[in-house]
Design a protein around this motif. Structure first.
Motif, PDB file in Angstrom:
ATOM      1  N   ARG A 165       0.764  -1.484  -0.096  1.00 11.67           N
ATOM      2  CA  ARG A 165      -0.164   0.068  -0.123  1.00 11.67           C
ATOM      3  C   ARG A 165       0.821   1.290   0.256  1.00 11.67           C
ATOM      4  N   ILE A 166       2.125   1.055   0.465  1.00 10.49           N
ATOM      5  CA  ILE A 166       2.927   2.291   0.670  1.00 10.49           C
ATOM      6  C   ILE A 166       4.246   2.051   0.424  1.00 10.49           C
ATOM      7  N   VAL A 167       5.083   3.093  -0.191  1.00 14.65           N
ATOM      8  CA  VAL A 167       6.442   2.980  -0.422  1.00 14.65           C
ATOM      9  C   VAL A 167       7.094   4.438   0.278  1.00 14.65           C
ATOM     10  N   TYR A 168       7.796   4.068   1.285  1.00 11.96           N
ATOM     11  CA  TYR A 168       8.359   5.267   2.098  1.00 11.96           C
ATOM     12  C   TYR A 168       9.823   5.539   1.421  1.00 11.96           C
ATOM     13  N   LEU A 169      10.045   6.766   1.120  1.00  9.03           N
ATOM     14  CA  LEU A 169      11.380   7.164   0.652  1.00  9.03           C
ATOM     15  C   LEU A 169      11.748   8.410   1.473  1.00  9.03           C
ATOM     16  N   ASP A 195      -1.930   2.148  -7.461  1.00  9.77           N
ATOM     17  CA  ASP A 195      -2.960   2.367  -6.198  1.00  9.77           C
ATOM     18  C   ASP A 195      -1.873   1.739  -5.097  1.00  9.77           C
ATOM     19  N   VAL A 196      -0.557   1.941  -5.289  1.00  9.62           N
ATOM     20  CA  VAL A 196       0.409   2.259  -4.090  1.00  9.62           C
ATOM     21  C   VAL A 196       0.905   3.651  -3.896  1.00  9.62           C
ATOM     22  N   LEU A 197       0.810   4.348  -2.629  1.00  9.50           N
ATOM     23  CA  LEU A 197       1.331   5.467  -2.334  1.00  9.50           C
ATOM     24  C   LEU A 197       2.746   5.347  -2.293  1.00  9.50           C
ATOM     25  N   VAL A 198       3.353   6.281  -3.038  1.00 11.95           N
ATOM     26  CA  VAL A 198       4.619   6.576  -2.822  1.00 11.95           C
ATOM     27  C   VAL A 198       4.881   7.928  -1.983  1.00 11.95           C
ATOM     28  N   VAL A 199       5.381   7.584  -0.824  1.00 15.27           N
ATOM     29  CA  VAL A 199       5.863   9.051  -0.080  1.00 15.27           C
ATOM     30  C   VAL A 199       7.080   9.235   0.114  1.00 15.27           C
ATOM     31  N   VAL A 200       7.330  10.553  -0.284  1.00 18.55           N
ATOM     32  CA  VAL A 200       8.803  10.934  -0.304  1.00 18.55           C
ATOM     33  C   VAL A 200       9.079  11.965   0.880  1.00 18.55           C
ATOM     34  N   VAL A 227       3.098  11.442  -2.572  1.00 22.70           N
ATOM     35  CA  VAL A 227       2.770  12.155  -1.559  1.00 22.70           C
ATOM     36  C   VAL A 227       4.220  12.620  -1.050  1.00 22.70           C
ATOM     37  N   VAL A 228       4.176  13.961  -0.605  1.00 20.46           N
ATOM     38  CA  VAL A 228       5.363  14.542  -0.179  1.00 20.46           C
ATOM     39  C   VAL A 228       5.437  15.319   1.221  1.00 20.46           C
ATOM     40  N   THR A 229       6.217  15.004   2.150  1.00 20.03           N
ATOM     41  CA  THR A 229       5.943  15.355   3.502  1.00 20.03           C
ATOM     42  C   THR A 229       7.274  16.405   3.472  1.00 20.03           C
ATOM     43  N   ARG A 230       6.896  17.328   4.462  1.00 17.87           N
ATOM     44  CA  ARG A 230       8.052  18.450   4.590  1.00 17.87           C
ATOM     45  C   ARG A 230       7.919  19.014   6.376  1.00 17.87           C
ATOM     46  N   THR A 231       8.778  19.669   6.678  1.00 22.78           N
ATOM     47  CA  THR A 231       8.816  20.160   8.121  1.00 22.78           C
ATOM     48  C   THR A 231       9.433  21.455   8.178  1.00 22.78           C
ATOM     49  N   PHE A 232       8.733  22.297   9.313  1.00 22.79           N
ATOM     50  CA  PHE A 232       9.622  23.565   9.615  1.00 22.79           C
ATOM     51  C   PHE A 232      10.638  23.406  10.791  1.00 22.79           C
ATOM     52  N   SER A 233      10.853  22.154  11.055  1.00 23.71           N
ATOM     53  CA  SER A 233      11.727  21.861  12.292  1.00 23.71           C
ATOM     54  C   SER A 233      13.419  22.122  11.854  1.00 23.71           C
ATOM     55  N   LYS A 234      13.700  21.895  10.663  1.00 22.73           N
ATOM     56  CA  LYS A 234      15.054  21.925  10.077  1.00 22.73           C
ATOM     57  C   LYS A 234      15.432  23.332   9.479  1.00 22.73           C
ATOM     58  N   ALA A 235      15.248  23.630   8.349  1.00 25.22           N
ATOM     59  CA  ALA A 235      15.843  24.909   7.989  1.00 25.22           C
ATOM     60  C   ALA A 235      15.193  26.275   8.564  1.00 25.22           C
ATOM     61  N   TYR A 236      14.024  25.996   8.975  1.00 23.08           N
ATOM     62  CA  TYR A 236      13.134  27.018   9.406  1.00 23.08           C
ATOM     63  C   TYR A 236      13.558  27.211  10.903  1.00 23.08           C
TER      64      TYR A 236
END
Length: 368
Positions: A165-169, A195-200, A227-236
């Protein structure tokens, strides 16, 4: 018979181990004071920018109010910056929460989740929490010229099964610091069924300057399962506020809304993140500092006989070629905190965050 709640844990939770946050930093701060060099958590030593700090101070007066449960203003700012519809954005208590939610919403005991060996620690935790089977794909070898210990995308694509269902990268990857280029990601996306989510996870995206690496978002229109995930924890510099975001198809965002906690991003975090997003000057200063300090530290380590892997992040993975625990203890006793990587299966390595010049100098002085 004494009460033991561990016997009552559900099957998915029973196999989990609690997250290891590393050393007790408050205790170490009391012991070493200002001399402590905190190089274990990949934080931004420049901290938040002036606009974010001003926004936090202004938001304090409203701390008695619940935050906007939709995060509409931050979503609008992100949508404008990224050139996407706000309906494709989900906000999270850091990207960690979003990565967990994806597994909880889209996988269970009937499914598998594919991720790389030496990938981000949240990936196997998310799979286990959902009760899914983790398919761990061996990493590239240490001798790989471009991405030692990095993701093997061809093997990852080949590992996808009918029940996946998911591939995490992670790109760039934590803890290795390595990355793969846009062309390699395009090739993987062409092979993975829709039908497989590719999460980067692009937690370190703002630090990237490699010419072959842009962002996975460029492929989003052609691949709605991306799907793309990001954060404000690092550079910000907002690690203490815990705010991240996800960009995906509106249908993915809609499913996550069913399980996302109400008010999962606090009011200070919403205000600071929106302000930080508009402070291009501070972000540019952070990027330039990190690039220069990372390469300076790499060269200084090499001059002392320590080899660091290629990195597009705000840390270096140093491969000692032997058990790294004695060196980690040696540094800790001298007030230098780095992160041992035995929990990742890399006991011969230490992950060293790029700190201030003073912190980095203390590291070098403490090395045997």
């Amino acid at each position: 018979m004494s009460f033991d709640a561990t016997r009552l844990a559900n099957a998915a939770t029973a196999v989990l181990r609690a997250y290891d946050p590393g050393h007790d930093l408050p205790v170490l701060r009391r012991r070493f004071g200002a001399a402590l060099a905190e190089l274990g958590s990949n934080e931004n030593p420049l901290g938040p920018g002036p606009r974010a700090l001003e926004a936090m101070r202004a938001a304090l007066a409203e701390a008695f109010r619940y935050p906007d449960p939709r995060g509409a203003a931050l979503k609008a700012a992100l949508a404008a910056r990224l050139g996407v519809d706000a309906g494709r954005i989900t906000l999270g208590n850091g990207s960690h929460e979003l990565l967990m939610l994806l597994a909880q919403c889209f996988a269970d005991a009937a499914h598998s989740i594919v991720h790389a060996q030496y990938g981000f620690a949240v990936f196997p935790i998310a799979a286990a929490a959902a009760g899914a089977q983790a398919v761990v794909v061996p990493a590239l070898p240490r001798e790989h010229p471009a991405a030692p210990y990095g993701h093997d995308l061809e093997a990852i694509a080949a590992a996808v099964r009918r029940d996946t269902r998911i591939v995490y990268l992670a790109n760039p990857n934590n803890p290795t610091g390595t990355w793969f280029g846009d062309a390699a990601l395009a090739a993987l996306l062409a092979r993975v069924p829709q039908d497989v989510l590719v999460v980067v996870d692009e937690a370190y995206h703002e630090y990237v300057d490699a010419p072959d690496l842009g962002t996975a978002l460029r492929f989003a229109d052609a691949h709605p399962n991306l799907v793309v995930t990001r954060t404000f924890s690092k550079a910000y510099g907002l690690a203490g506020l815990r705010v991240g975001y996800m960009i995906g198809d509106p249908s993915v965002a809609a499913v996550l809304e069913r399980l996302r906690e109400s008010f999962n991003v606090n009011g200070l975090a919403l205000a600071a993140a929106e302000a930080a997003l508009g402070d291009a000057e501070h972000l540019q200063r952070v990027r330039a500092f990190n690039r220069g300090e990372r390469e300076w530290l790499r060269a200084e380590l090499a001059a002392r006989g320590y080899t660091a892997l290629p990195s597009q992040t705000n840390f270096l993975l140093v491969d000692l070629g032997r058990d790294a625990a004695p060196l980690e203890r040696h540094l800790l006793e001298r007030g230098v905190v780095v992160r041992p990587m035995g929990g990742y299966g890399l006991p011969q390595t230490l992950r060293i965050s790029i700190g201030s010049r003073a912190e980095n100098a203390r590291l070098l002085e403490a090395l045997p």
